[in-house]
Design a protein around this motif. Structure first.
Motif, PDB file in Angstrom:
ATOM      1  N   SER A 109       0.714  -1.359   0.068  1.00  0.00           N
ATOM      2  CA  SER A 109       0.087  -0.101  -0.054  1.00  0.00           C
ATOM      3  C   SER A 109       0.760   1.398   0.047  1.00  0.00           C
ATOM      4  O   SER A 109       0.827   2.152  -0.879  1.00  0.00           O
ATOM      5  CB  SER A 109      -0.954   0.117   1.213  1.00  0.00           C
ATOM      6  OG  SER A 109      -0.107   0.155   2.491  1.00  0.00           O
ATOM      7  N   MET A 110       1.885   1.433   1.022  1.00  0.00           N
ATOM      8  CA  MET A 110       2.672   2.417   0.842  1.00  0.00           C
ATOM      9  C   MET A 110       3.560   2.653  -0.418  1.00  0.00           C
ATOM     10  O   MET A 110       3.673   3.812  -0.857  1.00  0.00           O
ATOM     11  CB  MET A 110       3.508   2.381   2.011  1.00  0.00           C
ATOM     12  CG  MET A 110       2.768   2.480   3.388  1.00  0.00           C
ATOM     13  SD  MET A 110       1.614   3.857   3.655  1.00  0.00           S
ATOM     14  CE  MET A 110       2.985   5.266   3.732  1.00  0.00           C
ATOM     15  N   GLY A 111       4.111   1.474  -0.891  1.00  0.00           N
ATOM     16  CA  GLY A 111       4.609   1.443  -2.237  1.00  0.00           C
ATOM     17  C   GLY A 111       3.899   1.954  -3.392  1.00  0.00           C
ATOM     18  O   GLY A 111       4.497   2.954  -4.322  1.00  0.00           O
ATOM     19  N   ASN A 112       2.820   1.663  -3.411  1.00  0.00           N
ATOM     20  CA  ASN A 112       1.696   2.289  -4.529  1.00  0.00           C
ATOM     21  C   ASN A 112       1.192   3.748  -4.053  1.00  0.00           C
ATOM     22  O   ASN A 112       1.233   4.691  -5.085  1.00  0.00           O
ATOM     23  CB  ASN A 112       0.414   1.460  -4.413  1.00  0.00           C
ATOM     24  CG  ASN A 112       0.644   0.265  -5.355  1.00  0.00           C
ATOM     25  OD1 ASN A 112       0.665   0.662  -6.705  1.00  0.00           O
ATOM     26  ND2 ASN A 112       0.768  -0.885  -4.833  1.00  0.00           N
ATOM     27  N   ILE A 113       1.458   4.346  -2.902  1.00  0.00           N
ATOM     28  CA  ILE A 113       1.218   5.642  -2.314  1.00  0.00           C
ATOM     29  C   ILE A 113       2.375   6.442  -3.006  1.00  0.00           C
ATOM     30  O   ILE A 113       2.393   7.490  -3.530  1.00  0.00           O
ATOM     31  CB  ILE A 113       0.947   5.853  -1.058  1.00  0.00           C
ATOM     32  CG1 ILE A 113      -0.383   5.332  -0.718  1.00  0.00           C
ATOM     33  CG2 ILE A 113       1.004   7.350  -0.809  1.00  0.00           C
ATOM     34  CD1 ILE A 113      -0.631   5.278   0.738  1.00  0.00           C
ATOM     35  N   ALA A 114       3.492   5.926  -2.871  1.00  0.00           N
ATOM     36  CA  ALA A 114       4.865   6.495  -3.354  1.00  0.00           C
ATOM     37  C   ALA A 114       4.794   6.418  -4.661  1.00  0.00           C
ATOM     38  O   ALA A 114       5.327   7.500  -5.550  1.00  0.00           O
ATOM     39  CB  ALA A 114       5.846   5.678  -2.667  1.00  0.00           C
ATOM     40  N   THR A 115       4.311   5.436  -5.683  1.00  0.00           N
ATOM     41  CA  THR A 115       4.360   5.414  -7.056  1.00  0.00           C
ATOM     42  C   THR A 115       3.365   6.689  -7.600  1.00  0.00           C
ATOM     43  O   THR A 115       3.565   7.303  -8.480  1.00  0.00           O
ATOM     44  CB  THR A 115       3.553   4.012  -7.526  1.00  0.00           C
ATOM     45  OG1 THR A 115       4.575   3.009  -7.098  1.00  0.00           O
ATOM     46  CG2 THR A 115       3.575   4.088  -8.866  1.00  0.00           C
ATOM     47  N   PRO A 140      14.786  -1.809   0.573  1.00  0.00           N
ATOM     48  CA  PRO A 140      14.328  -0.648  -0.469  1.00  0.00           C
ATOM     49  C   PRO A 140      14.242   0.721   0.037  1.00  0.00           C
ATOM     50  O   PRO A 140      14.202   1.648  -0.590  1.00  0.00           O
ATOM     51  CB  PRO A 140      13.084  -1.081  -1.093  1.00  0.00           C
ATOM     52  CG  PRO A 140      12.410  -2.272   0.248  1.00  0.00           C
ATOM     53  CD  PRO A 140      13.744  -2.497   0.760  1.00  0.00           C
ATOM     54  N   ARG A 141      14.236   0.832   1.477  1.00  0.00           N
ATOM     55  CA  ARG A 141      13.574   1.870   2.127  1.00  0.00           C
ATOM     56  C   ARG A 141      14.578   3.240   1.768  1.00  0.00           C
ATOM     57  O   ARG A 141      14.244   4.252   1.293  1.00  0.00           O
ATOM     58  CB  ARG A 141      13.385   1.482   3.488  1.00  0.00           C
ATOM     59  CG  ARG A 141      13.037   2.922   4.335  1.00  0.00           C
ATOM     60  CD  ARG A 141      13.099   3.024   5.732  1.00  0.00           C
ATOM     61  NE  ARG A 141      12.408   3.885   6.453  1.00  0.00           N
ATOM     62  CZ  ARG A 141      12.774   3.994   7.845  1.00  0.00           C
ATOM     63  NH1 ARG A 141      13.728   3.285   8.489  1.00  0.00           N
ATOM     64  NH2 ARG A 141      12.006   5.168   8.399  1.00  0.00           N
ATOM     65  N   ILE A 142      15.831   2.924   1.960  1.00  0.00           N
ATOM     66  CA  ILE A 142      16.770   4.091   1.752  1.00  0.00           C
ATOM     67  C   ILE A 142      16.845   4.710   0.328  1.00  0.00           C
ATOM     68  O   ILE A 142      17.168   5.721  -0.241  1.00  0.00           O
ATOM     69  CB  ILE A 142      18.128   3.653   2.250  1.00  0.00           C
ATOM     70  CG1 ILE A 142      19.287   4.751   2.081  1.00  0.00           C
ATOM     71  CG2 ILE A 142      18.686   2.630   1.487  1.00  0.00           C
ATOM     72  CD1 ILE A 142      18.714   6.070   3.236  1.00  0.00           C
ATOM     73  N   PHE A 143      16.714   3.632  -0.463  1.00  0.00           N
ATOM     74  CA  PHE A 143      16.715   3.882  -1.941  1.00  0.00           C
ATOM     75  C   PHE A 143      15.750   4.635  -2.563  1.00  0.00           C
ATOM     76  O   PHE A 143      15.576   5.631  -3.075  1.00  0.00           O
ATOM     77  CB  PHE A 143      17.164   2.498  -2.795  1.00  0.00           C
ATOM     78  CG  PHE A 143      18.541   1.999  -2.479  1.00  0.00           C
ATOM     79  CD1 PHE A 143      19.796   2.552  -2.770  1.00  0.00           C
ATOM     80  CD2 PHE A 143      18.452   0.857  -1.485  1.00  0.00           C
ATOM     81  CE1 PHE A 143      20.719   1.706  -2.474  1.00  0.00           C
ATOM     82  CE2 PHE A 143      19.502   0.223  -1.125  1.00  0.00           C
ATOM     83  CZ  PHE A 143      20.848   0.614  -1.896  1.00  0.00           C
ATOM     84  N   MET A 144      14.414   4.225  -1.866  1.00  0.00           N
ATOM     85  CA  MET A 144      13.248   4.854  -2.290  1.00  0.00           C
ATOM     86  C   MET A 144      13.127   6.319  -1.802  1.00  0.00           C
ATOM     87  O   MET A 144      12.236   7.035  -2.043  1.00  0.00           O
ATOM     88  CB  MET A 144      12.107   3.834  -2.161  1.00  0.00           C
ATOM     89  CG  MET A 144      11.780   2.529  -2.749  1.00  0.00           C
ATOM     90  SD  MET A 144      10.508   1.619  -1.993  1.00  0.00           S
ATOM     91  CE  MET A 144       9.288   2.800  -2.185  1.00  0.00           C
ATOM     92  N   THR A 145      13.926   6.639  -0.598  1.00  0.00           N
ATOM     93  CA  THR A 145      13.978   7.748   0.068  1.00  0.00           C
ATOM     94  C   THR A 145      14.877   8.731  -0.736  1.00  0.00           C
ATOM     95  O   THR A 145      14.502   9.859  -1.250  1.00  0.00           O
ATOM     96  CB  THR A 145      14.448   7.810   1.384  1.00  0.00           C
ATOM     97  OG1 THR A 145      13.353   6.871   2.118  1.00  0.00           O
ATOM     98  CG2 THR A 145      14.292   9.168   2.109  1.00  0.00           C
ATOM     99  N   GLY A 154       7.048  11.731  -2.546  1.00  0.00           N
ATOM    100  CA  GLY A 154       7.161  10.418  -2.745  1.00  0.00           C
ATOM    101  C   GLY A 154       8.473   9.915  -1.764  1.00  0.00           C
ATOM    102  O   GLY A 154       8.263   8.889  -1.167  1.00  0.00           O
ATOM    103  N   ALA A 155       9.327  10.822  -1.635  1.00  0.00           N
ATOM    104  CA  ALA A 155      10.638  10.406  -0.572  1.00  0.00           C
ATOM    105  C   ALA A 155       9.905  10.409   0.854  1.00  0.00           C
ATOM    106  O   ALA A 155      10.334   9.355   1.497  1.00  0.00           O
ATOM    107  CB  ALA A 155      11.718  11.508  -0.846  1.00  0.00           C
ATOM    108  N   VAL A 156       9.263  11.148   1.113  1.00  0.00           N
ATOM    109  CA  VAL A 156       8.879  11.357   2.553  1.00  0.00           C
ATOM    110  C   VAL A 156       7.845  10.022   2.685  1.00  0.00           C
ATOM    111  O   VAL A 156       8.042   9.145   3.835  1.00  0.00           O
ATOM    112  CB  VAL A 156       7.761  12.506   3.017  1.00  0.00           C
ATOM    113  CG1 VAL A 156       7.192  12.420   4.111  1.00  0.00           C
ATOM    114  CG2 VAL A 156       8.836  13.867   2.826  1.00  0.00           C
ATOM    115  N   VAL A 157       6.997   9.702   1.801  1.00  0.00           N
ATOM    116  CA  VAL A 157       6.081   8.408   1.918  1.00  0.00           C
ATOM    117  C   VAL A 157       6.883   7.071   2.044  1.00  0.00           C
ATOM    118  O   VAL A 157       6.689   6.160   2.844  1.00  0.00           O
ATOM    119  CB  VAL A 157       5.241   8.315   0.812  1.00  0.00           C
ATOM    120  CG1 VAL A 157       4.452   6.920   0.868  1.00  0.00           C
ATOM    121  CG2 VAL A 157       4.252   9.537   0.548  1.00  0.00           C
ATOM    122  N   SER A 158       7.992   7.246   1.377  1.00  0.00           N
ATOM    123  CA  SER A 158       8.925   6.111   1.332  1.00  0.00           C
ATOM    124  C   SER A 158       9.748   5.937   2.520  1.00  0.00           C
ATOM    125  O   SER A 158       9.842   4.765   3.244  1.00  0.00           O
ATOM    126  CB  SER A 158       9.916   5.951   0.231  1.00  0.00           C
ATOM    127  OG  SER A 158       9.315   6.109  -1.111  1.00  0.00           O
TER     128      SER A 158
END
Length: 461
Positions: free
Chosen positions: A262-268, A324-329, A435-439
């Motif tokens: 769910s959070m990944g799709n919000i970041a998307t 994945p967290r650090i890279f998605m941020t 997107g960075a904050v959500v991730s």
């Protein structure tokens, strides 16, 4: 690989290549389309969004259609329809007809990507499947390099109409390969097609998008804006309620109970919304205001395509090791900073000092984001759900782009000027930062990655 496996992989790559090629080439042709067929910014928005409305609404439905009627049948129908609509778009005498045809092209496009991936999933197993998907990803990514360059050359040297005719050759080759393959389809008669969900999805997306694009022409108080806006929002609510009780829903809401999914799709939504908005406005601005030729405008973001091909697998491996967290941020942060540098652009634009530094930052950020985002989303669900999970994320990314391109008419007041361009750039950067904050807040690393990260950070005795 066997002969049939090689053929199926080639068919899947070519079929998806067509859909990706079309989406990567369109922004380059927009100014030329406006010059010949007329219309302003709203016409350019519709040329992009008419395709995305039907594509985003129906891409989930396509999976069910493949199960019921057979993957090869649906793929063949999609290819023929995509080819026919491409030729008709190239011949369109008016902007209105072109926009309608783009909507039909989106329907055809929705049939291509899920069916081609389903062919790979059903033909390959184990490590061979992973290698096949890797080859599919690499070759389809090439569309984002080839598309804009070919499109720019065609616009400058020949005609924007030939941009759409590019599709005909790979479509004809793919249809011929399907004949050579001669494979019988597997069908699942027990699958139910969610037609009501599809209709609610199209109306739910189309109504608000129409309101966002056309509000500049009619005003927010006009019934022509209020009615589609209200009907669309009601349809979206009805879509969600129906998905909760449908026997075989297009969108299985249970998937969203998994946090990373769910959070990944919000970041998307934020990240891919920013990608679509930024790509749209920069390429149009470089041509219409800065006076770049279509080919040079198309080449502006070439480093980002090369970066994804060269670096995404590297960051994918690091994501598997550290999570994945650090890279998605960090990735979206770099992308947003890259776009902030575009605020230095004025009416006269020097590519090497005002564009390239931001594109390089954006390229590294995007390369750092794509593979970890995919692994976070698909890693949160079971292997059995990977197909529908990937389809959901694909649909979310297309819908995010659809909405942000529609928002251009709200952000830009009047003609495209330096000030209006800067406003869109600020919104684009803000979407990346969101997107960075959500991730950072929402994504959780898998346990093994957390342990690995701790081992690396803690010196061993």
């Amino acid at each position: 690989m066997t002969r049939d496996q090689r053929l199926i992989l080639t068919i899947a790559i070519l079929a998806s290549f067509v859909a990706f090629l079309d989406s990567s080439v369109i922004n380059v042709a927009l100014p030329a389309i406006r010059d010949e067929l007329g219309g302003g910014l709203s016409t350019q928005q519709w040329v992009v969004d008419a395709y995305l409305i039907t594509l985003g609404s129906l891409i989930l439905l396509a999976g069910s259609l493949s199960d019921v009627f057979g993957r090869i049948v649906i793929l063949r129908i999609g290819l023929i329809a995509f080819g026919v609509t491409s030729v008709l778009i190239a011949l369109a005498p008016t902007a209105e007809l072109m926009i309608v045809l783009r909507g039909f092209q989106g329907v055809a496009g929705a049939l291509l990507v899920p069916s081609s991936l389903a062919l790979i999933m059903s033909t390959f197993r184990g490590p061979a499947q992973a290698r096949a998907i890797g080859q599919w990803t690499a070759w389809t990514s090439a569309a984002f390099i080839v598309g804009p360059v070919l499109g720019g050359i065609f616009v400058d040297v020949l005609s924007w109409r030939l941009v759409f005719a590019i599709n005909v050759v790979p479509i004809a080759a793919t249809l011929w390969m399907l004949v050579v393959l001669g494979q019988k389809d597997e069908r699942n008669r027990e699958t139910r097609i969610d037609y009501l969900g599809a209709v609610l999805g199209i109306v739910g997306l189309g109504g608000p998008v129409f309101a966002l694009i056309e509000q500049g022409n009619y005003g927010w108080g006009s019934p022509a804006i209020l009615v589609p806006l209200i009907v669309g929002l009601i349809s979206l609510v009805a879509f969600v309620l129906w998905q909760r009780r449908a026997p075989q829903p297009m969108l299985p809401l249970a998937l969203f109970r998994e946090r990373n999914f769910s959070m990944g799709n919000i970041a998307t939504i934020f990240i891919y919304g920013a990608l679509a908005l930024g790509g749209f406005i920069v390429v149009v601005y470089l041509q219409e205001v800065a006076g770049y030729a279509a080919t040079f405008a198309a080449l502006a973001f070439l480093p980002s395509s090369i970066g994804i091909i060269l670096l995404s697998s590297y960051f994918g491996r690091l994501s598997g090791k550290y999570g994945p967290r650090i890279f998605m941020t960090v990735g979206p942060l770099l992308g947003g900073i890259g776009y902030v540098t575009f605020l230095s652009m004025q009416e006269s634009v020097n590519y090497f000092t005002q564009v390239l530094p931001g594109v390089v930052l954006f390229s590294v950020g995007l390369s750092m984001t794509v593979a970890p985002l995919t692994s976070a989303i698909l890693g949160a669900i079971s292997a059995r759900q990977a197909g529908i999970g990937s389809a959901v994320n694909n649909a979310v990314s297309r819908i995010a782009g659809l909405i942000t391109v529609a928002l251009v008419g709200v952000i830009v007041v009047g003609p495209l000027t330096v000030d209006n361009f800067h406003r869109v750039i600020i919104v684009t950067a803000a979407l990346f930062f969101a997107g960075a904050v959500v991730s950072f807040v929402g994504i959780r690393n898998p346990v093994h990655a957390e342990a690995e990260s701790t081992d690396v950070a803690t010196p061993r005795a």
